[in-house]
Design an enzyme around this catalytic site. Sequence first.
Site, mmCIF file in Angstrom:
data_model
loop_
_atom_site.group_PDB
_atom_site.id
_atom_site.type_symbol
_atom_site.label_atom_id
_atom_site.label_comp_id
_atom_site.label_asym_id
_atom_site.label_seq_id
_atom_site.Cartn_x
_atom_site.Cartn_y
_atom_site.Cartn_z
ATOM 1 N N LYS A 1 1.713 -3.717 6.836
ATOM 2 C CA LYS A 1 2.300 -3.665 5.539
ATOM 3 C C LYS A 1 3.811 -3.131 5.570
ATOM 4 O O LYS A 1 4.625 -3.544 4.960
ATOM 5 C CB LYS A 1 1.478 -2.578 4.579
ATOM 6 C CG LYS A 1 0.060 -3.247 4.270
ATOM 7 C CD LYS A 1 0.249 -4.469 3.155
ATOM 8 C CE LYS A 1 -1.156 -4.569 2.879
ATOM 9 N NZ LYS A 1 -1.418 -5.852 1.751
ATOM 10 N N TYR B 1 -3.574 -1.737 10.190
ATOM 11 C CA TYR B 1 -3.427 -2.291 8.841
ATOM 12 C C TYR B 1 -2.260 -1.848 8.148
ATOM 13 O O TYR B 1 -1.302 -2.617 7.704
ATOM 14 C CB TYR B 1 -4.541 -1.783 7.983
ATOM 15 C CG TYR B 1 -4.131 -2.006 6.571
ATOM 16 C CD1 TYR B 1 -4.185 -3.153 5.915
ATOM 17 C CD2 TYR B 1 -4.172 -0.763 5.661
ATOM 18 C CE1 TYR B 1 -4.095 -3.447 4.454
ATOM 19 C CE2 TYR B 1 -4.071 -0.867 4.509
ATOM 20 C CZ TYR B 1 -4.030 -2.255 3.726
ATOM 21 O OH TYR B 1 -3.664 -2.104 2.314
ATOM 22 N N HIS B 2 -2.007 -0.591 8.264
ATOM 23 C CA HIS B 2 -0.820 0.215 7.432
ATOM 24 C C HIS B 2 0.560 -0.520 8.053
ATOM 25 O O HIS B 2 1.736 -0.605 7.488
ATOM 26 C CB HIS B 2 -0.765 1.551 7.463
ATOM 27 C CG HIS B 2 -1.847 2.053 6.457
ATOM 28 N ND1 HIS B 2 -3.029 2.547 6.912
ATOM 29 C CD2 HIS B 2 -1.846 2.153 4.800
ATOM 30 C CE1 HIS B 2 -3.633 3.202 5.824
ATOM 31 N NE2 HIS B 2 -3.112 2.803 4.705
ATOM 32 N N SER C 1 -2.425 3.521 10.549
ATOM 33 C CA SER C 1 -3.244 2.606 11.031
ATOM 34 C C SER C 1 -2.754 1.232 11.223
ATOM 35 O O SER C 1 -1.284 1.121 11.027
ATOM 36 C CB SER C 1 -4.852 2.156 10.245
ATOM 37 O OG SER C 1 -4.162 1.413 9.106
ATOM 38 N N THR D 1 0.666 -1.230 -0.180
ATOM 39 C CA THR D 1 -0.019 0.018 0.083
ATOM 40 C C THR D 1 0.726 1.248 0.190
ATOM 41 O O THR D 1 1.906 1.456 0.473
ATOM 42 C CB THR D 1 -0.982 0.006 1.074
ATOM 43 O OG1 THR D 1 -1.589 1.247 1.217
ATOM 44 C CG2 THR D 1 -0.053 -0.192 2.442
#
Length: 381
Positions: A189, A185-186, A183, A144
Amino acid sequence: MKVIVLGGDGFCGWPTSLKLAKEGHEVTIVDNLSRRAIDLELSSGSLTNIASIRDRIKVANEKIGKIDFHNIDIAKDFAGLRNLIADVKPDSIIQFAEQRAAPYSMIGDSERRYTVDNNIVGTHNVCSAIVEVDPSIHLIHLGTMGVYGYSKEFGKIPEGYLDIEIKSTAQDTQILYPANPGSVYHMTKCLDQLIFQFYHKNWGLKVTDLHQGIVWGVETAETKLDPALVNRFDYDGVYGTVLNRFISQAANDVPLTVYGIGGQERAFIHISDSARCLQLAVENPPADGERVRIFNQVSEVQSVKGLAQILADQTGAEVQFVDNPRKELAENELEVANDGLRSLGFEPVLLNTDLIEDVKFIGNETKHNFDKANVLSSPKW
């Protein structure tokens, strides 16, 4: 070529699987169908009517090409994953099988831990299985743009690596771009990147990491071939990307809700371009010994306010500004390099090209599924 697509039942995984099969590749989808389960958990499903995985696979084999399916949780069943890789003997493995929504990862404790456990363990299991079975397999990971953060503090965002000068030695070098996740989520990654660097350093793992922008759209040439092949289209405040939320609102005569002042600049890409970029990565693997290859998988940069205005101009929709539930800069400037994929032949679809067609499709096909209350369902963080 033989390709295993992990997470091949999802928003990006399904059209990518169809695209690869259409181009003559032998595709094996691996998915535990967790995204369908989260639909039930959130009481917010896709606007489009998604066929069962059994029907999807059946129709895909009849109308497109060879696609197999295996239900495996790659974060929990390492043996199943390793054995499948040994049986299939793929040239490439695409890793989509990560919880992909930043808002979901910020809802609460269980969602934070699930995102970390699923994403990090799953990706590490894939790397470890490749080393065990065949280190020459090319791993392609969907990352991302959010790993970089959203600013021009270091200038134009490069493709993964930042040029620096070490003051104490006056030497020039490159480092992995400093991570700045917004976040949980980030954050996963960002951690994925370190896993790839380590496995490349120690075992020579061949990795392409695609730092993708925000995906918009719903249809591709392949998903249009039969109703059973239609892609999912999320419009809620948790899984719906900003432009897809706007598209669903415009199609249903609901004001476009812009978070804050709309000054956030973000990178975007159409879903058909996402599948095309994955095809390019599969067909153009890195050379033996090449460092972890990082491409920025984006088509263009727009502000959220600018996006809303483009759609309002085309559809007559009203634009409404609402409080931003996210902890982010009210406005920023963003400039992104995407030379890598362009050098392989990527020619992007831009926002003005297909936008109105997606609005018409959503408006005509999905009005009966639209629930206005789902659009502003994002958690606050």
